[in-house]
Design an enzyme around this catalytic site. Structure first.
Site, PDB file in Angstrom:
ATOM      1  N   GLY A   1       0.836  -1.202   0.000  1.00  0.00           N
ATOM      2  CA  GLY A   1       0.000   0.000   0.000  1.00  0.00           C
ATOM      3  C   GLY A   1       0.862   1.240   0.000  1.00  0.00           C
ATOM      4  O   GLY A   1       2.075   1.163  -0.195  1.00  0.00           O
ATOM      5  N   ASN A   2       0.243   2.383   0.205  1.00  0.00           N
ATOM      6  CA  ASN A   2       1.030   3.613   0.301  1.00  0.00           C
ATOM      7  C   ASN A   2       0.419   4.550   1.335  1.00  0.00           C
ATOM      8  O   ASN A   2      -0.627   4.256   1.916  1.00  0.00           O
ATOM      9  CB  ASN A   2       1.164   4.284  -1.072  1.00  0.00           C
ATOM     10  N   ARG A   3       1.097   5.679   1.562  1.00  0.00           N
ATOM     11  CA  ARG A   3       0.740   6.539   2.685  1.00  0.00           C
ATOM     12  C   ARG A   3      -0.355   7.556   2.361  1.00  0.00           C
ATOM     13  O   ARG A   3      -0.659   8.407   3.187  1.00  0.00           O
ATOM     14  CB  ARG A   3       1.992   7.297   3.155  1.00  0.00           C
TER      15      ARG A   3
END
Ligand code: CTP
Length: 406
Positions: free
Chosen positions: A203-205
């Site tokens: 995933g990412n932030r």
């Protein structure tokens, strides 16, 4: 000033008051007499730190019915009932709140809350039109569960949403014109999750805050908005926005392809994963031995680039406006603008919103700074400001392009 009308949603005003006080603002609460039947004056007094009254004939030597409006930098009325909107539209001044509305020269924001029938009644709609014509912001209500078993438009937007819209007016008093009525906008927001196995993902932030701000503001400027949301930091649905939930980049791409032909503007604010796992394990990957198994990745489709290509092939309207986002840092090859100009050229979108990534910009924070680049060569600097203020500039730029293609 926070005006509170006499509706069941009056208790939600407490969260708005609290939010402004926590942000360091001086808050005066001006309830109507009916609002005090729902929430006691003591609650408003404790939250705001000031005495509270609905009456004009109290504390007369200090002339509060004139002074509060003159001193205010922002008036937020939440909830604004049908009756309160009617009294405000008529210019009545029969209590402290309506008198204050006549003396205030600052931005005024009404957040209506009432049953759908009352909201849709021509009398209410005429009052809303009158207030808007005089420069007040009347927020589109949310849809959802109302006081009884019924649901529909008329619900008070979430307190944090109202507080954010008011905050935006403090930053930019002209940030919420009704200039997008009749415009259909598709916004993507948040991050994507690419599964590795049933419990793990890449995933990412991305928090989704920037894209949600674009969707929220577009709806409040009158547009018909669909938000294709990926993963977010638990953001509430923006009022008057249709939300389509997705998880992976492929799901987001499919949703965008399906909807893009029905809109005038696409704003790709989502942080879409460039890669996904080539094989997703059907069972939980176990740690066997010391060395981890390598994860083989493959490319995801670039949704933005394929929208541009589809438009080029004539399969999407030629006047569809496509807005991309980019987060850039400078490096040894060039600065942020150098990379941004290259990205605009390679993506082929009409506008590219560039976040200059420095400490405290772009991810999981409330403020951004950067540029909006246009294929026509325009380069508008975005001063450091809230994501809502940046969103309002992005919509300004999109509105300018739309007005040219009319
Ligand atoms: N985007 C997209 N589909 C992808 C990846 C990105 O539509 N699979 C969109 C994003 O929504 C955003 C823009 O493309 O509008 C971001 O560009 P991108 O090339 O993904 O930026 P980076 O990932 O930062 O690229 P690079 O690492 O090449 O700088």
């Amino acid at each position: 000033m926070i005006g509170v009308g006499g509706g069941i949603a009056a208790y939600k005003a407490c969260s708005i008051i609290r939010r402004y006080v926590e942000d360091g603002h001086q808050v005066r609460v001006l309830p109507t007499a009916s609002a005090l039947k729902f929430v006691g004056a003591a609650t408003f007094e404790a939250l705001s730190g000031h005495t509270v009254s609905a009456e004009i004939f109290e504390d007369v030597p200090h002339v509060p019915h004139v002074r509060f409006g003159q001193e205010a930098e922002l008036v937020v009325v939440a909830p604004a009932t049908a009756d309160l909107l009617a009294r405000a539209a008529n210019g009545q001044a029969d209590d402290l709140l309506t008198a204050t509305l006549l003396t205030a020269r600052c931005p005024v924001l009404f957040a209506p809350a009432m049953h759908t029938e009352m909201w849709e009644h021509p009398a209410t709609q005429a009052n809303v039109a009158t207030l808007r014509a005089r420069g007040a912001v009347v927020v589109e209500p949310a849809s959802g569960r109302l006081t009884g078993a019924d649901s529909g438009p008329g619900r008070l937007p979430e307190p944090e949403e109202i507080a954010a819209l008011g905050q935006l007016l403090l930053e930019r008093p002209d940030a919420l014109p009704r200039d997008l009525v009749g415009v259909r906008v598709l916004v993507t927001a948040g991050g994507t999750r690419e599964p590795l196995d049933p419990v793990r993902f890449l995933g990412n932030r991305s928090s989704g805050k920037q894209g949600y701000a674009v969707a929220r503001l577009a709806a409040q400027r009158g547009a018909k908005v669909t938000l294709v949301a990926g993963t977010t930091a638990g953001l509430p649905d923006p009022a008057a926005v249709k939300v389509v939930r997705t998880t992976t980049a492929q799901q987001m791409g499919e949703a965008v392809v399906q909807l893009a032909g029905q809109v005038d503007v696409v704003v790709m604010a989502a942080a879409v994963a460039d890669f996904r796992a080539k094989a997703v394990s059907a069972t939980k990957i176990k740690k066997t031995g010391e060395e981890p198994e390598p994860v083989i990745l493959e490319r995801n489709e670039d949704i933005l680039a394929s929208l541009v290509a589809t438009r080029k092939r004539g399969e999407l309207p030629s006047d569809l406006t496509i807005v991309g986002f980019a987060a850039e840092t400078g490096d040894e090859r060039g600065d942020v603008l150098f990379h941004a100009r290259r990205k605009l050229a390679s993506k082929g979108c009409d506008l590219l919103v560039v976040n200059a990534v420095t400490e405290g910009n772009a991810f999981e924070v409330d403020e951004n700074a950067g540029w909006i680049l246009g294929t026509d060569g325009t380069e508008t600097a975005l001063a450091r400001g809230s994501k809502a203020a940046i969103a309002s500039r992005v919509l300004d730029a999109a509105a300018t392009l739309l007005s040219r293609s009319e």
